[in-house]
Every structure is written in C-alpha cells, then in structure tokens.
Write an enzyme that holds these catalytic residues in place. Structure first.
Site, PDB file in Angstrom:
ATOM      1  N   SER A 182      -8.854  -1.335   3.606  1.00  0.00           N
ATOM      2  CA  SER A 182      -7.774  -1.074   4.335  1.00  0.00           C
ATOM      3  C   SER A 182      -6.533  -0.266   4.175  1.00  0.00           C
ATOM      4  O   SER A 182      -5.622  -0.703   4.887  1.00  0.00           O
ATOM      5  CB  SER A 182      -7.684  -2.273   2.739  1.00  0.00           C
ATOM      6  OG  SER A 182      -7.505  -1.279   1.564  1.00  0.00           O
ATOM      7  N   HIS A 210      -8.949  -8.532   5.269  1.00  0.00           N
ATOM      8  CA  HIS A 210      -7.578  -7.630   6.560  1.00  0.00           C
ATOM      9  C   HIS A 210      -8.433  -8.025   7.471  1.00  0.00           C
ATOM     10  O   HIS A 210      -8.094  -7.179   8.703  1.00  0.00           O
ATOM     11  CB  HIS A 210      -7.534  -6.519   6.232  1.00  0.00           C
ATOM     12  CG  HIS A 210      -7.092  -5.846   5.364  1.00  0.00           C
ATOM     13  ND1 HIS A 210      -5.700  -5.707   4.982  1.00  0.00           N
ATOM     14  CD2 HIS A 210      -7.192  -5.382   3.311  1.00  0.00           C
ATOM     15  CE1 HIS A 210      -5.392  -5.342   3.831  1.00  0.00           C
ATOM     16  NE2 HIS A 210      -6.249  -5.329   3.072  1.00  0.00           N
ATOM     17  N   LYS A 241      -2.884 -13.219   2.080  1.00  0.00           N
ATOM     18  CA  LYS A 241      -3.079 -12.164   3.272  1.00  0.00           C
ATOM     19  C   LYS A 241      -2.472 -13.450   4.692  1.00  0.00           C
ATOM     20  O   LYS A 241      -1.210 -13.446   4.941  1.00  0.00           O
ATOM     21  CB  LYS A 241      -4.101 -10.686   3.752  1.00  0.00           C
ATOM     22  CG  LYS A 241      -3.912 -10.249   2.735  1.00  0.00           C
ATOM     23  CD  LYS A 241      -5.295  -9.529   2.724  1.00  0.00           C
ATOM     24  CE  LYS A 241      -4.886  -7.913   1.339  1.00  0.00           C
ATOM     25  NZ  LYS A 241      -5.844  -8.654  -0.184  1.00  0.00           N
TER      26      LYS A 241
END
Length: 394
Positions: A182, A210, A241
C-alpha cells in the site's frame, strides 16, 4: 492516578509533533469523489482508495437506498445466530466466482479477515512466512497465532527460499504477502512465490486489498496480473477500496478453509454482520465489473500518463504500473510541508512518514482514480511542479 498517565501521554504527543510526524485529519464536507469539499473549498482528491471512482456512483447509491428499504439498516446480530440474509450468501458466492475460489466468507473489514485467519488455521506445529513490509493487519493477525513466525526480506525470493528450506520440518508452511503493497505500489512476484510454494510444499496467502476489482486484465487482482489465477490458496481483500469504498472484507479460499473460518474465526463469530446496504453495493459492483472493464481501462491509462508526466518533471517516484504513485521525499517535515502547500494549490494529498513508512523514507502517496479526468491529472502535475520547485525538490 490519571495525572501521571496524562503527563506521560502528553509528552509522547509532544514528541510526535516535534518530530514532524503528527497525522492530522481533514474533514470532508460532502461525498467522496475526484473533487471533495474540505474547509469550505473544493479541492481535487488524490489520496483516496477510490480506484474505480465508485464511492459516489449514482447507480450504487440507488442500489443502497433500495437495499435499505428491503433489507433494513442492520442485523443486530452475528452471522451464526440470526445475522445471515440471502444477500450475504449471494455476495459470498459472487466473490468466489469473481476470484475463481471455491467459497468466500464476509467480514466487517479486511483487517478482521486477516485478524481471524492465522490463529484459526495454524498452531505451534506450523510456520507462517511473511514479507517484511506486509500490512499491519497481517502482522497483527500473525501475532494472534501460535504458529512459528518467519520473515523474508521484501520481495526477495532468494531469502524466501532460504526461509522455506529452514521450515522443512513444519507441518504446514504458509507464505503470506500483500498482493500490492500500500505504501509503495510494489507488486508481489506471485509467479515466483507460487513456484517456491510448489517446490517446498507450502500454501500461499495474498492480501489483495489494493488490487481487487481493477488490477489485472479483467480486474481479478494480483493473481490474474501475475498469471497465477487458481494457484493462490487464500485471498483476503476488501469492499472498502475499489468495490464501492464503504467497508467490509472477505476471505476467498478452498471450501475446507472457509468452512473452518465459519466455525472458529473469532472476528467472524463475534462481530456484527456486515450491513445489508453495504452487501447490496458489493453485489452491484461485482455485476458492473463483470459486464465491462471500461473503468479499469481508464484507470490504467490515467496511471500511465501521470507516472510518465511526474517522471519527466523530475520527481523521484517508485517505478511500477499501479495507481499508487509514491513521490519519494525522504524527510518527514518536507513531505508534510509539501502536502500542505499542495492543498493550498487545490490538490489534496497526504504526507506519509514513520511509523507508517520506514524512517527517512517519507513520501507523498498519490492515488489515481477512474473518476479523475485528464484536466485533473494535468492540474495535479502542474501543482507538484510549482511546489516542488519552491521546496527545492525539482
């Protein structure tokens, strides 16, 4: 009694401020998006995990509103008592299909998914082998386990092989890595990891928070990107996300692993069920991604343009192809000062410093979104150049 504790805590807070490591919080005055309202003004947002730009997507908002009306606000329970609805099972099945897994288990966050994984699957007879820069949730989850703990240097496959050789006597060897890291945007070399796992009879677990939804040719994540879809044994990830940006996490894996998690994983057994509205949004996101790669393709093109433009402007950035673009600055005060100056220029970014990143590796982490238009990217680069020159960075 609290007087002495107060003085100790205040002294620690003062040290954080004096070191330039204080992490303030800006308050958004409206919804998440490429443009956000902060402190009475509109700025361009380049620091959210809103990779596909779905956090404010009108169709998702309508889906959530409909979901609230049909399924209610919350379950007021855990899953095994009276907290499982039809939509929870539907989302778990949809996640499993999307990632090519046998089953999936929902959690309130990926932090909880990681927190409930290792102590459920492993004990003293087993060893967990973790990349040195894995996410804090992985580190905390491993700490809860009684398994032997080994670490290999970041992305170093020779070191991973060394650790695997030394763990030959363990009952189970579990290699654990972020899919995309990240703070750096580094991509784990999953093909080589899976080859080593085959050679040394190990399992592979990837936290793909991610990457899920937008990384890889069809957004199936790091395993797809690296050409090892089907070879990763356990995937944990998030709905918070790219997949709507709200909350929620999951573990997708083999049927026996997910079955044991439902029986023994403490965050699953003792946390309230994921709210129905979030589940409805997750289902809608997966349907959207299965129908088109348009958002993913736009994000990839914008990422390539921004990385090239910032490199041409003279900034030191971590190489790669991920929409996490770290602008490496080194010194903590410089990173925070530049972030403040960029905000004055209408660009919302955040400076990261120790302990979030290693000492002397402070940076501004830019995150590109499919919601960004070309003019937004150009404004960001222009602002970085202006502030970078003023600060002597370029």
């Amino acid at each position: 009694m609290y007087g002495e504790i107060r003085r100790r805590l205040q002294a620690e807070l003062d040290r954080i401020r004096e070191a330039g490591l204080w992490k303030g919080e800006r308050v958004l005055e409206g919804p998440q998006g490429a443009r956000v309202a902060v402190d009475g003004r509109e700025v361009l947002n380049f620091c959210a995990n809103n990779y596909l730009g779905l956090a404010g997507e009108p169709s998702l908002i309508r889906t959530v509103q409909d979901g609230l009306a049909r399924w209610g606000f919350g379950l007021a329970s855990v899953r095994f008592i009276c907290g499982t609805q039809t939509i929870h099972k539907e989302l778990e099945s949809a996640i499993a299909r999307f990632l090519g897994a046998e089953d999936a288990v929902l959690y309130t966050s990926c932090f909880d998914a990681n927190g409930g994984l290792f102590e459920t699957l492993l004990d003293e007879a087993d060893v967990v082998i973790s990349d040195a820069l894995n996410h804090a949730s992985i580190i905390d989850g491993i700490r809860l386990s009684r398994a032997q703990r080994q670490r290999y240097e970041h992305l170093d496959m020779d070191d991973l092989a060394r650790v695997l050789k030394g763990a030959a006597e363990a009952r189970t060897r579990l290699i654990v890595t972020d899919g995309v890291f990240s703070m750096d945007g580094d991509v784990a070399p999953l093909a080589r990891i899976c080859d080593l796992a085959d050679k040394y009879d190990a399992l592979v677990m990837v936290d793909d928070s991610h990457a899920t939804g937008f990384f890889g040719p069809t957004g199936r994540g790091t395993a797809e990107h690296c050409g090892v879809a089907g070879r990763v044994d356990i995937i944990t990830s998030t709905l918070g996300k790219a997949l709507g940006g709200a909350s929620g996490g999951f573990t997708a894996s083999r049927a026996e692993i997910t079955a044991l998690l439902r029986q023994r994983s403490r965050p699953y057994l003792f946390s309230n069920t994921l709210p129905p509205a979030v589940v409805c949004a997750g289902l809608a996101c997966l349907r959207l991604l299965s129908e088109s790669t348009e958002r993913r393709d736009r994000l990839a093109a914008s990422t390539r343009w921004f990385r090239r433009a910032m490199t041409d402007a003279g900034f030191g950035i971590r190489p790669g192809e991920h929409p996490i673009v770290p602008i490496m600055l080194g010194e903590a005060r410089l990173a925070h000062r530049m972030a403040a100056d960029l905000f004055d220029e209408g660009i919302y970014v955040v400076g990261f410093s120790y302990p979030v990143v290693p000492k002397d590796q402070a940076r501004i982490r830019v995150q590109i979104s499919a919601a960004h238009e070309q003019v937004h990217l150009e404004r960001a680069v222009s602002a970085f150049v202006k502030v970078g020159r003023a600060q002597g960075v370029v």
